[in-house]
Design an enzyme around this catalytic site. Structure first.
Site, PDB file in Angstrom:
ATOM      1  N   HIS A 134      11.312   1.721   4.426  1.00  0.00           N
ATOM      2  CA  HIS A 134      10.453   0.269   4.399  1.00  0.00           C
ATOM      3  C   HIS A 134      10.545  -0.585   5.526  1.00  0.00           C
ATOM      4  O   HIS A 134       9.564  -1.399   5.614  1.00  0.00           O
ATOM      5  CB  HIS A 134      11.109  -0.717   3.196  1.00  0.00           C
ATOM      6  CG  HIS A 134      10.848  -0.159   1.957  1.00  0.00           C
ATOM      7  ND1 HIS A 134      11.125   0.920   1.242  1.00  0.00           N
ATOM      8  CD2 HIS A 134       9.907  -1.031   0.925  1.00  0.00           C
ATOM      9  CE1 HIS A 134      10.633   0.941  -0.239  1.00  0.00           C
ATOM     10  NE2 HIS A 134       9.861  -0.173  -0.151  1.00  0.00           N
TER      11      HIS A 134
ATOM     12  N   GLU B 296      -2.690  -2.242  -3.179  1.00  0.00           N
ATOM     13  CA  GLU B 296      -1.728  -2.172  -4.550  1.00  0.00           C
ATOM     14  C   GLU B 296      -1.036  -3.428  -4.706  1.00  0.00           C
ATOM     15  O   GLU B 296      -0.518  -4.318  -3.813  1.00  0.00           O
ATOM     16  CB  GLU B 296      -0.376  -1.080  -4.108  1.00  0.00           C
ATOM     17  CG  GLU B 296      -0.909   0.169  -3.996  1.00  0.00           C
ATOM     18  CD  GLU B 296      -0.105   0.809  -2.795  1.00  0.00           C
ATOM     19  OE1 GLU B 296       1.101   0.736  -2.992  1.00  0.00           O
ATOM     20  OE2 GLU B 296      -0.626   1.977  -2.561  1.00  0.00           O
TER      21      GLU B 296
ATOM     22  N   SER C  13      -2.153   5.057  -3.727  1.00  0.00           N
ATOM     23  CA  SER C  13      -2.850   6.180  -3.065  1.00  0.00           C
ATOM     24  C   SER C  13      -3.161   5.850  -1.620  1.00  0.00           C
ATOM     25  O   SER C  13      -4.487   5.940  -1.462  1.00  0.00           O
ATOM     26  CB  SER C  13      -4.014   6.611  -3.949  1.00  0.00           C
ATOM     27  OG  SER C  13      -3.759   6.698  -5.278  1.00  0.00           O
ATOM     28  N   GLU C  14      -2.357   5.876  -0.842  1.00  0.00           N
ATOM     29  CA  GLU C  14      -2.380   5.375   0.596  1.00  0.00           C
ATOM     30  C   GLU C  14      -3.372   6.314   1.238  1.00  0.00           C
ATOM     31  O   GLU C  14      -4.535   5.582   1.868  1.00  0.00           O
ATOM     32  CB  GLU C  14      -1.157   5.083   0.977  1.00  0.00           C
ATOM     33  CG  GLU C  14      -0.198   3.973   1.042  1.00  0.00           C
ATOM     34  CD  GLU C  14       0.480   4.465  -0.254  1.00  0.00           C
ATOM     35  OE1 GLU C  14       0.464   5.386  -0.671  1.00  0.00           O
ATOM     36  OE2 GLU C  14       1.178   3.193  -0.734  1.00  0.00           O
TER      37      GLU C  14
END
Ligand SMILES: Cc1ncc(C[n+]2csc(CCOP(=O)(O)OP(=O)(O)O)c2C)c(N)n1
Lengths: 324, 331
Positions: free
Chosen positions: B135, B24, B65-66
């Protein structure tokens, strides 16, 4: 327009509230004493306002990293949100979550979520619980065009469709996921087309047009309340804001940004209401100054509020006492 | 360190046409024409310039879209190319956990040695930015638990470049963890390509009184603490394991046999973690050499909080390392 005047004015107030909140947060964040990352909802106000106008505190929503607008439209208090942004014990999440994790379960706000697509299952599950409990409440799943890249959306939509869950998938398509344009990363222009593959009605609306959003949401929510299952609304919104506060957007064409600013939903709605004789300058000013005052009080209070105690770091990991 | 990581990818791509980089925003402005000056080049800028040099076949932005990104990497790697995927933050890798654990890690084994999965997943880790629960994880311990996966935790720019080049050349799946608080560290590194072998720890400071093993950013902090301890007459030996899987246990055991005392510093929750693993390994193999029980300095058993005082309580600091050293020295 057959929307009651009172509703129109409430939506205008909500949109103004979101805009002023975000402008103030941007300013305060730039001072450097607000921890974490902040993504503002500027430009998308009509979506949160138009949809949440149909919801009560018993209905559910689940949000994204760009969650301030959804939170405010659902009824989260400015004071509680600001205290959360500043990481104070008085914040809606007791300072544990911050901007990307604002939640208020008492009023059906199941949380902003920093995992892109992360709240889609949550919202769908919220709808499942309503069905099991036999309520007529609905659940709204907000996500972006970027979120539409996640597989969980498609798995959730299939479940929602076969079980006829009262969930509304609201894709806020602002054309960008950080620096990646949707025109590059998505295989179709209208993401709502994908709903068709799951037997879910999909609609595209101009997300800068609060009337259009309000109408589409009314139909979808009515359908869900009647037990007729999920809907998908794709709101095309201009990304007026940067991805996060501090993002210089160098990757973005200037024309693209300028075009987005032309579609400012708040300006548009303001002029429409003025033309309809529902608003004048003085009324707008009154609405704004009340909100500004609330923001002034909220910022001052939040900054003076207590920090969580350091030994509270393991609070809320579990429901009760945890082992020895 | 950021630049060193970027240089490693650049040189690996120069040397081997089958190396591809995607993720990404790794180009950061795809679709806007090229060359695009404002391109983001990854969340932190590590991939900046790769697109311009190597073009759109080998350097690609992706949807968010990991699971798909890693799944495709596994298939591509098993079919003869070397994907280097930018996962942004380690906290996002659980979306791809099945692809990492059931596919990447096990293919070679389940298929009786037929499959090779030479992929690298790069990711930022660590608390300290106020980025909160979703995160800021480190997660290297989670992946160290998985047979078939290799785990790299560079601390210096020199090691980052050499380890990344080794990781890309490696025939197994490698997860590469870059602590975001190390991105700004500066050090001269050789311009030409070189490798630092996976499975070799680095003794970053020799000492005789106590061994401190620090992982990732904590190896740097441990070194700083060791400097301060020296002025109190305590000579700490500091070890940076550099890779957690494979693990260079010999270097750690040799040190502990010399000092008789061990402190492990790890910015992660303490259960089933690398800190627990090292403590167990040393207790098992060097118990006779220990003059004091092993001490671990870790984060609490909690997610990472947002609020600064809580986040500070979460991250191990110099004071806690010193206190642990004092304890093992019975001071
Ligand atoms: C699983 C996951 N992957 C990547 C990210 C990093 N990230 C944060 S926001 C974002 C873009 C999201 O785009 P979109 O869903 O369209 O929402 P927008 O920011 O445009 O409102 C990305 C890639 C993340 N937070 N979570």
């Amino acid at each position: 327009m057959n929307v009651p005047d009172r509703t129109l004015l409430e939506m205008f107030e909500t949109m103004t509230r979101i805009r002023l909140f975000e402008e103030r947060v941007t300013l305060e964040y730039q001072r450097g004493d607000m921890p974490g990352f902040v993504h503002t909802y500027i430009g998308a106000e009509a979506v949160a306002a138009g949809i949440c106008a149909h919801l009560s505190d018993d209905d559910l929503i689940a949000s994204t990293h760009r969650g301030h607008g959804h939170s405010l439209a659902k009824g989260c208090s400015i004071a509680g949100m600001l205290a959360e942004l500043y990481g104070r014990e008085t914040g809606l999440c007791k300072g544990r979550g911050g901007s990307m994790h604002i939640a208020d379960f008492e009023i059906g706000m199941l949380g902003a979520n920093a995992i892109v697509g992360g709240s889609i299952g949550l919202a769908t599950g919220g709808a499942f619980a309503q069905q099991v409990k036999g309520t007529s409440n609905v659940s709204v799943s907000f996500f972006g065009d970027g979120g539409a890249g996640q597989g969980i959306l498609y798995e959730s939509m299939n479940l929602a469709s076969i079980w006829k869950l009262p969930v509304i998938y609201v894709c806020e398509n602002n054309g960008w996921a950080e620096s990646t344009p949707a025109s590059y990363s998505q295989s179709v222009e209208d993401l709502s087309r994908r709903a068709d593959g799951f037997g879910i009605p999909g609609h595209v609306v101009d997300g800068a047009d609060v009337f259009a959003v309000h109408k589409a949401a009314g139909e979808a929510i009515g359908r869900a309340r009647r037990g007729d299952g999920p809907s998908f609304i794709e709101a095309k919104i201009p990304r007026i804001s940067a991805h996060y506060v501090g993002d210089t957007q160098k990757y973005r064409d200037e024309d693209d940004l300028a075009a987005a600013k032309q579609r400012d939903p708040l300006e548009r709605f303001g002029s429409e209401l003025t033309a309809a004789g529902l608003l004048d300058e003085a009324a707008v000013e009154a609405i704004r100054s009340a909100i500004v005052e609330e923001l002034d009080r909220g910022v001052a209070a939040a900054k003076a509020d207590p920090w969580p105690a350091a030994d509270g770091v393991t609070d809320y990991v579990y429901s009760g006492a945890y082992g020895a | 360190m950021l630049q060193a990581v970027g240089e490693a990818m650049y040189q690996a791509m120069e040397a081997d046409e089958t190396v591809v980089v995607y993720g990404e925003d790794v180009v950061g402005g795809a679709g806007l024409g090229e060359p695009y000056e404002g391109a983001m080049g990854g969340t932190f800028g590590a991939t900046r310039g790769l697109f311009h040099r190597f073009g759109r076949t080998r350097v690609r932005d992706t949807p968010i879209s990991e699971a798909g990104l890693v799944g495709v990497a596994v298939g591509a790697a098993a079919s003869g190319i070397r994907p280097v995927v930018d996962m942004m933050w380690s906290s996002f890798t659980p979306l791809a956990f099945d692809q990492i654990h059931n596919q990447a890690a096990k293919l070679r084994y389940m298929f009786g040695g037929q499959a090779s999965v030479p992929l690298v997943l790069r990711m930022a880790i660590g608390a300290g930015l106020g980025a909160a629960g979703q995160h800021s994880d480190t997660l290297y311990s989670l992946y160290t638990h998985l047979p078939g996966i290799k785990v790299v935790v560079p601390t210096t720019p020199h090691d980052a470049k050499g380890l990344l080049l080794a990781a890309i050349a490696d025939d197994d799946p490698v997860l590469f963890f870059e602590h975001m608080r190390l991105y700004n560290t500066r050090q001269e590194v050789p311009e030409e390509p070189y490798t630092v072998p996976l499975g070799s720890a680095s003794v970053t400071r020799p000492g005789t009184d106590v061994t401190i093993v620090g992982v990732s950013y904590m190896a740097k902090l441990a070194l700083e603490v060791a400097g301060a301890l020296a002025s109190d007459g305590i000579e700490a030996e500091v070890i940076d394991p550099r890779t957690l899987s494979p693990l260079d246990s010999e270097t750690i055991l040799t040190s502990v046999r010399k000092t008789g005392r061990l402190v492990v510093v790890d910015e992660s929750p303490p259960r089933c973690s690398i800190a627990a693993d090292l403590a167990a390994m040393v207790s098992e193999h060097a118990f006779d050499a220990l003059a004091a029980p092993v001490r671990r300095v870790t984060s609490p058993h909690s997610p990472v909080p947002l609020s600064p005082p809580l986040e500070n309580a979460y991250i191990p600091d110099a004071e806690r390392i010193r206190a642990a050293v004092d304890t093992v020295l019975n001071r």
